[in-house]
Motif scaffolding. Structure first.
Motif, PDB file in Angstrom:
ATOM      1  N   MET A  57      27.889   1.128  16.486  1.00 21.41           N
ATOM      2  CA  MET A  57      26.486   1.169  16.959  1.00 21.41           C
ATOM      3  C   MET A  57      25.538   1.229  15.760  1.00 21.41           C
ATOM      4  SD  MET A  57      24.891   3.661  19.773  1.00 21.41           S
ATOM      5  CE  MET A  57      25.145   5.218  18.973  1.00 21.41           C
ATOM      6  N   SER A  58      24.735   0.209  15.621  1.00 20.21           N
ATOM      7  CA  SER A  58      23.835   0.184  14.470  1.00 20.21           C
ATOM      8  C   SER A  58      22.688   1.169  14.664  1.00 20.21           C
ATOM      9  CB  SER A  58      23.291  -1.224  14.262  1.00 20.21           C
ATOM     10  OG  SER A  58      22.285  -1.455  15.200  1.00 20.21           O
ATOM     11  N   GLU A  59      22.129   1.603  13.573  1.00 22.09           N
ATOM     12  CA  GLU A  59      21.000   2.526  13.639  1.00 22.09           C
ATOM     13  C   GLU A  59      19.855   1.929  14.439  1.00 22.09           C
ATOM     14  OE1 GLU A  59      21.168   5.545  12.469  1.00 22.09           O
ATOM     15  OE2 GLU A  59      23.206   5.078  11.823  1.00 22.09           O
ATOM     16  N   PHE A  60      19.642   0.653  14.199  1.00 25.48           N
ATOM     17  CA  PHE A  60      18.523  -0.003  14.864  1.00 25.48           C
ATOM     18  C   PHE A  60      18.717  -0.004  16.373  1.00 25.48           C
ATOM     19  CE2 PHE A  60      16.390  -3.834  16.479  1.00 25.48           C
ATOM     20  CZ  PHE A  60      15.105  -3.500  16.126  1.00 25.48           C
TER      21      PHE A  60
ATOM     22  N   ILE B 138      18.423   3.722  22.690  1.00 21.46           N
ATOM     23  CA  ILE B 138      18.781   5.051  23.199  1.00 21.46           C
ATOM     24  C   ILE B 138      17.687   6.069  22.923  1.00 21.46           C
ATOM     25  CG2 ILE B 138      20.425   6.968  22.960  1.00 21.46           C
ATOM     26  CD1 ILE B 138      22.544   4.814  22.368  1.00 21.46           C
ATOM     27  N   LEU B 139      17.135   6.011  21.738  1.00 20.34           N
ATOM     28  CA  LEU B 139      16.202   7.065  21.322  1.00 20.34           C
ATOM     29  C   LEU B 139      14.772   6.857  21.852  1.00 20.34           C
ATOM     30  CD1 LEU B 139      15.925   9.594  19.612  1.00 20.34           C
ATOM     31  CD2 LEU B 139      15.494   8.158  17.624  1.00 20.34           C
TER      32      LEU B 139
ATOM     33  N   LYS C  53      23.018  12.831  15.715  1.00 21.76           N
ATOM     34  CA  LYS C  53      22.285  12.034  14.733  1.00 21.76           C
ATOM     35  C   LYS C  53      20.963  12.746  14.439  1.00 21.76           C
ATOM     36  CE  LYS C  53      23.964   7.353  15.750  1.00 21.76           C
ATOM     37  NZ  LYS C  53      24.282   6.878  14.404  1.00 21.76           N
ATOM     38  N   TYR C  54      21.078  13.878  13.810  1.00 20.49           N
ATOM     39  CA  TYR C  54      19.876  14.695  13.580  1.00 20.49           C
ATOM     40  C   TYR C  54      18.884  14.020  12.642  1.00 20.49           C
ATOM     41  CZ  TYR C  54      21.946  18.530  16.112  1.00 20.49           C
ATOM     42  OH  TYR C  54      22.465  19.311  17.100  1.00 20.49           O
TER      43      TYR C  54
END
Lengths: 257, 220
Positions: free
Chosen positions: B1-4, B10-11, B184-185
């Motif tokens: 899962m890429s950060e992007f 999700i975020l 993923k703080y």
């Protein structure tokens, strides 16, 4: 009590002390309609306090004040009813800094007298014209010279159509070259028949406009009379000395003009 | 899962929902806190002895105790005497009460910096005390209080995150939930931080414009 109809303002036996110090020890005088009274005296003798006692900005310990026969002190009416009719011009102007010259003059009309905004604006403009400041109407106090500020504050007092205007050393905070324009404005009022009480050190001016000069010392009226009498033939040596000194200090420039 | 992918899919949505709650919180607390601050300051300067000392005591209490404690009392404490608030209401009330105390100190200082002659001249015109305060003193004092109050408003945006402690899922709370679920703080709170920064920047810009617009020509 029978009262003279011509008397606009009557002050009777005003006493005031701060802490233990007695500032005023029973001052009484009457001001007739259209009259200009000038109050003089050494500093610290309660001249400003006396003016403030008249419109109750300072509450006197004793004594009474009448405006056109109605008692201002011990009144059931709101003091604001009287203050509207008693104009006041301060030594340091006290213009409302957040309002334009016009705003300063009209705010009393709108908020105190409840006058319609357009009418108030018109009247305020007229008053500014009267003191020669119609072109400065939209400037703020910080943009005006001291002399202009004081003329705005005269216009502010005038706008309320007061029965009497109290001037508390109106030229004492001004640069010498600006004093003339303010005295001129006050003189015009005198000519137009405004009733006025002035505390001032401008002796030449006092001489030329005052109907009566009141000399206060140590919280009491030492002597009063016409300018001619006080300057030429005072009852007390003390009065003569004071007048001589103050005339030397402040000159008589305004009389010669 | 890429950060992007994580951030976008999700975020973002939960954070936006949280942001909306945060905006709801501050949109109510800022103006009402300011009004409370004005009332407290006026009460303190012009009130009689009783009112003045009540206002002073209020300020001592709300500045002297942690906001978190105040929120806990509002949300967890008051139910024991039969007063129930929703998390949102409890947080908004807490923020208003607290920021009012801080605003009042800035405004009180500003009122006291207005020369006495202004009040005297207003009263000499025949204005009542209340009129003089409303039309002469406050317009000048509030202008002077803008920098201080701006500070408090910006603080408020940030301490609104404490609402999470009374179970309100606002921006920080929404972030915390996702961060712990996905561990993923750094990413989460970086984005959360940026959103706060954006809000604070917009408000700062607005307050600066307001200060400029209300500037009195010729002063300073």
């Amino acid at each position: 009590m029978q009262r003279d109809k011509d008397i606009v303002l009557e002050v009777e036996d005003i006493h005031k002390k701060y802490r233990e110090e007695k500032i005023l020890k029973g001052v009484s005088f009457k001001v007739k309609k259209g009259e200009t009274k000038v109050i003089i005296g050494p500093s610290g003798t309660g001249k400003s306090t006396l003016l403030r006692c008249i419109n109750q900005l300072t509450i006197p310990d004793r004594g009474r004040v009448w405006l056109e026969g109605e008692e201002v002190t011990h009144t059931k009416k709101s003091i604001n009813q009287f203050r509207q009719k008693i104009g006041m011009v301060f030594q340091d102007f006290n213009l409302f800094d957040h309002l334009t010259a016009l705003g300063n003059v009209e705010i009393g009309l709108i908020k105190v007298k409840g006058m319609d905004k357009n009418k108030a604006r018109q009247k305020a403009m007229e008053e500014l014209r009267q003191v020669g400041l119609e072109n400065q109407a939209y400037l703020y106090p910080a943009q005006l010279s001291g002399g202009q500020k004081q003329r705005v504050s005269i216009a502010r007092a005038l706008a309320m159509d007061p029965k009497v205007i109290l001037f508390d050393e109106p030229t004492s905070a001004l640069d010498p070259e600006l004093i003339g324009e303010v005295l001129e404005a006050i003189k015009n009022l005198a000519i137009q028949g405004m009733t006025m009480v002035l505390v001032t050190h401008e002796m030449g001016f006092a001489r030329s406009v005052a109907n009566e000069i009141i000399f206060i010392e140590n919280g009491k009226i030492l002597e009063s009379g016409s300018p001619y009498k006080l300057f030429n033939n005072p009852k007390y040596e003390r009065t003569r000395r004071f007048l001589k000194k103050i005339t030397e200090l402040y000159g008589e420039s305004s009389e010669k003009r | 899962m890429s950060e992007f992918y994580f951030i976008r899919n999700i975020l973002l949505l939960p954070l936006l929902e949280g942001t909306l709650i945060t905006i709801k919180l501050i949109a109510l607390s800022i103006p009402l806190g300011l009004i409370l601050g004005i009332l407290l300051a006026v009460g303190r300067v012009y009130g009689n002895k009783l009112i003045s000392s009540l206002c002073a005591a209020y300020v001592i209490f709300f500045r002297g105790t942690p906001l978190l404690v105040q929120l806990f009392i509002l949300y967890y404490g008051l139910p024991s005497i039969g007063i129930f608030f929703s998390p949102l209401t409890a947080a908004i009330i807490g923020f208003i009460l607290c920021s009012g105390a801080y605003h009042s100190e800035y405004i009180r200082g500003a009122i006291q910096s207005i020369k006495g002659g202004q009040m005297m001249a207003a009263e000499a015109l025949g204005m009542s005390r209340v009129q003089a305060i409303l039309y002469i003193i406050l317009p000048q004092a509030l202008r002077r209080a803008i920098p201080g109050c701006s500070n408090e408003i910006i603080y408020l945006v940030k301490y609104s995150s404490l609402a999470f402690m009374v179970t309100l899922i606002e921006l920080t709370g929404a972030g915390k939930i996702i961060a712990s679920r996905y561990f993923k703080y750094t990413e989460v709170f970086l984005v959360v931080g940026i959103i706060y920064l954006l809000m604070v920047s917009v408000i700062t810009k607005f307050l600066n414009m307001l200060e400029k617009k209300l500037e009195i020509p010729g002063l300073e």
